[in-house]
Design a protein around this motif. Structure first.
Motif, short mmCIF file in Angstrom:
data_model
loop_
_atom_site.label_atom_id
_atom_site.label_comp_id
_atom_site.label_asym_id
_atom_site.label_seq_id
_atom_site.Cartn_x
_atom_site.Cartn_y
_atom_site.Cartn_z
N TYR A 79 0.81 -1.22 0.00
CA TYR A 79 0.00 0.00 0.00
C TYR A 79 0.85 1.27 0.00
CZ TYR A 79 -3.70 -3.28 1.09
OH TYR A 79 -4.58 -4.34 1.04
N GLY A 80 2.16 1.11 0.01
CA GLY A 80 3.04 2.26 -0.11
C GLY A 80 3.50 2.86 1.20
N PHE A 81 3.14 2.25 2.35
CA PHE A 81 3.62 2.76 3.63
C PHE A 81 4.45 1.70 4.34
CE2 PHE A 81 -0.76 1.22 4.34
CZ PHE A 81 -0.58 0.32 5.38
N THR A 82 5.32 2.16 5.20
CA THR A 82 6.24 1.28 5.91
C THR A 82 5.50 0.49 6.99
OG1 THR A 82 6.81 3.23 7.22
CG2 THR A 82 8.33 2.58 5.46
N PRO A 83 6.07 -0.65 7.39
CA PRO A 83 5.38 -1.52 8.37
C PRO A 83 5.24 -0.87 9.74
CG PRO A 83 7.04 -2.74 7.15
CD PRO A 83 7.26 -1.29 6.82
N GLY A 84 4.21 -1.30 10.44
CA GLY A 84 3.96 -0.87 11.82
C GLY A 84 3.68 -2.08 12.69
N MET A 85 3.11 -1.82 13.85
CA MET A 85 2.71 -2.88 14.79
C MET A 85 3.91 -3.64 15.37
SD MET A 85 -0.74 -3.20 15.10
CE MET A 85 -1.04 -4.92 15.50
N GLY A 86 5.11 -3.07 15.26
CA GLY A 86 6.29 -3.79 15.71
C GLY A 86 6.81 -4.79 14.71
N ALA A 87 6.30 -4.74 13.47
CA ALA A 87 6.71 -5.71 12.44
C ALA A 87 8.19 -5.66 12.16
CB ALA A 87 5.92 -5.45 11.16
N THR A 88 8.77 -4.46 12.15
CA THR A 88 10.19 -4.33 11.79
C THR A 88 11.09 -4.96 12.84
OG1 THR A 88 10.34 -2.13 12.82
CG2 THR A 88 9.77 -2.23 10.48
N TYR A 89 10.54 -5.26 14.00
CA TYR A 89 11.28 -5.90 15.08
C TYR A 89 11.02 -7.40 15.14
CZ TYR A 89 12.76 -6.87 19.92
OH TYR A 89 13.38 -7.38 21.04
N ILE A 90 9.75 -7.78 15.14
CA ILE A 90 9.40 -9.16 15.47
C ILE A 90 9.65 -10.12 14.32
CG2 ILE A 90 6.96 -9.11 14.81
CD1 ILE A 90 8.51 -10.64 18.03
N MET B 239 8.47 6.74 10.80
CA MET B 239 8.45 6.37 9.39
C MET B 239 7.06 6.56 8.80
SD MET B 239 10.99 3.07 8.92
CE MET B 239 10.15 2.01 10.08
N HIS B 240 6.02 6.30 9.59
CA HIS B 240 4.66 6.52 9.10
C HIS B 240 4.40 8.00 8.82
CE1 HIS B 240 2.31 2.63 10.34
NE2 HIS B 240 3.28 2.42 9.47
N ASP B 241 4.98 8.86 9.64
CA ASP B 241 4.82 10.30 9.39
C ASP B 241 5.33 10.68 8.00
OD1 ASP B 241 3.69 10.74 11.85
OD2 ASP B 241 5.56 11.39 12.81
N VAL B 242 6.34 9.96 7.55
CA VAL B 242 6.93 10.23 6.24
C VAL B 242 6.16 9.53 5.13
CG1 VAL B 242 8.99 9.95 4.80
CG2 VAL B 242 9.22 10.59 7.22
N THR B 243 5.88 8.25 5.31
CA THR B 243 5.38 7.45 4.19
C THR B 243 3.87 7.49 4.04
OG1 THR B 243 5.32 5.43 5.57
CG2 THR B 243 7.35 5.90 4.37
N PHE B 244 3.11 7.55 5.14
CA PHE B 244 1.66 7.54 5.04
C PHE B 244 1.12 8.81 4.40
CE2 PHE B 244 0.25 3.86 7.64
CZ PHE B 244 -0.95 3.59 7.00
N SER B 245 1.88 9.89 4.49
CA SER B 245 1.38 11.18 3.99
C SER B 245 1.48 11.31 2.47
CB SER B 245 2.18 12.32 4.64
OG SER B 245 3.56 12.22 4.31
N GLN B 246 2.10 10.35 1.81
CA GLN B 246 2.24 10.43 0.36
C GLN B 246 0.89 10.24 -0.34
OE1 GLN B 246 5.26 11.36 -0.86
NE2 GLN B 246 5.75 11.46 1.33
N GLU C 152 -4.48 6.41 -2.79
CA GLU C 152 -4.93 5.76 -4.02
C GLU C 152 -4.71 4.26 -3.96
OE1 GLU C 152 -4.62 3.80 -7.73
OE2 GLU C 152 -2.82 4.36 -6.61
N ARG C 153 -3.58 3.84 -3.39
CA ARG C 153 -3.30 2.41 -3.29
C ARG C 153 -4.28 1.72 -2.34
NH1 ARG C 153 2.01 -0.08 -4.30
NH2 ARG C 153 3.16 1.21 -5.78
N ILE C 154 -4.63 2.37 -1.24
CA ILE C 154 -5.60 1.79 -0.32
C ILE C 154 -6.93 1.58 -1.04
CG2 ILE C 154 -6.95 2.20 1.77
CD1 ILE C 154 -4.50 3.74 2.86
N GLU C 155 -7.36 2.57 -1.79
CA GLU C 155 -8.64 2.46 -2.53
C GLU C 155 -8.57 1.35 -3.58
OE1 GLU C 155 -11.63 3.76 -2.38
OE2 GLU C 155 -11.15 4.88 -0.56
N ARG C 156 -7.46 1.27 -4.27
CA ARG C 156 -7.35 0.34 -5.40
C ARG C 156 -7.05 -1.09 -4.98
NH1 ARG C 156 -2.67 -0.62 -8.33
NH2 ARG C 156 -1.73 1.26 -7.45
N LEU C 157 -6.26 -1.25 -3.93
CA LEU C 157 -5.73 -2.58 -3.63
C LEU C 157 -6.36 -3.25 -2.42
CD1 LEU C 157 -1.92 -1.82 -4.11
CD2 LEU C 157 -3.46 -2.99 -5.72
#
Length: 248
Positions: free
Chosen positions: A133-144, A228-235, A240-245
């Motif tokens: 969807y064009g945004f970086t992982p959350g929920m602690g994904a980058t760690y676990i 990272m979400h502050d940077v990537t989610f704002s694009q 558009e990707r959320i709507e389409r995918l």
């Protein structure tokens, strides 16, 4: 508990938490999130439990954020950390088993990986599809993911956003039991009964020792993911990707 989260003591000292938001296919709807928070508060308040099984219904374990929830984050109205689902299993005082009998999608798969024990289904799909969807992982994904699956596979799942069957992950050498869907819950219950045979005080003490480092390290990771979400989610492309995918 809410109607979408069922609690059942399936053996002495063993509580099964079943996520069953059928209308939303176990995405993190407000009802499911509330039910999970209430369930783990109930576990914390009841010293009779010595093991917890976390599972889903039919072919769904947990499916991650709702479309509305993703749009809310994209528009800056909320953050994934507003409701702390990611560390419920990690912070639970007694051992938690994720019986992932069904699909684990995005944050839903990550949620399950924070359990002390993980059981996967050969037929089910597991993915950390945030980057799709064009945004970086959350929920602690980058760690676990790297911690539980190893750096090569964990980073591949996070960056590629590919979907993997349980069979595929078994061939990649994941350190979890991977078995036919029909056998997942039975295996988890057998393990839970073995755990519940031990004194609760010893279980709590050993878990505190085994996961203490993770509990200390995770908050800093969550802050980094939010940055990272502050940077990537704002694009603009993300909306558009959320709507389409979404749902594909």
């Amino acid at each position: 508990m809410t109607s979408v989260v069922d609690l059942s003591e399936v053996a002495p000292g063993v509580l099964q938490v079943t996520m069953q938001d059928r209308q939303n296919k176990n995405t993190f709807s407000p009802e499911l999130m509330q039910g999970l928070v209430e369930a783990f508060a109930h576990i914390e308040a009841n010293p009779g439990y010595r093991a917890v099984i976390l599972t889903g219904y039919d072919t769904y374990f947990a499916s991650g954020g709702t479309k509305e929830g993703l749009h809310s984050i994209q528009q800056g109205r909320s953050k994934f950390s507003d409701v702390n689902l990611y560390s419920l299993a990690l912070d639970c005082r007694v051992p938690v088993i994720s019986a992932m009998q069904g699909h684990g999608i995005g944050g839903g798969f990550v949620f399950g990986l924070f359990a002390d024990f993980v059981v996967l289904s050969r037929e089910s799909v597991y993915t950390t599809n945030f980057m799709k969807y064009g945004f970086t992982p959350g929920m602690g994904a980058t760690y676990i993911l790297a911690r539980k699956l190893g750096i090569p596979l964990g980073h591949e799942m996070l960056m590629s956003a590919r979907s993997y069957r349980g069979d595929d992950l078994a061939k990649r050498g994941v350190p979890f039991p991977v078995m036919p869907r029909a056998d997942v819950l039975g295996y988890a219950r057998e393990l839970a009964v073995d755990l519940a045979d031990k004194p609760r005080g010893a279980l709590v003490t050993l878990k505190d020792h085994l996961v203490g480092g993770m509990r200390r390290e995770l908050p800093a990771v969550i802050e980094q993911e939010l940055a990272m979400h502050d940077v990537t989610f704002s694009q603009p492309e993300v909306r558009e990707r959320i709507e389409r995918l979404f749902g594909n």
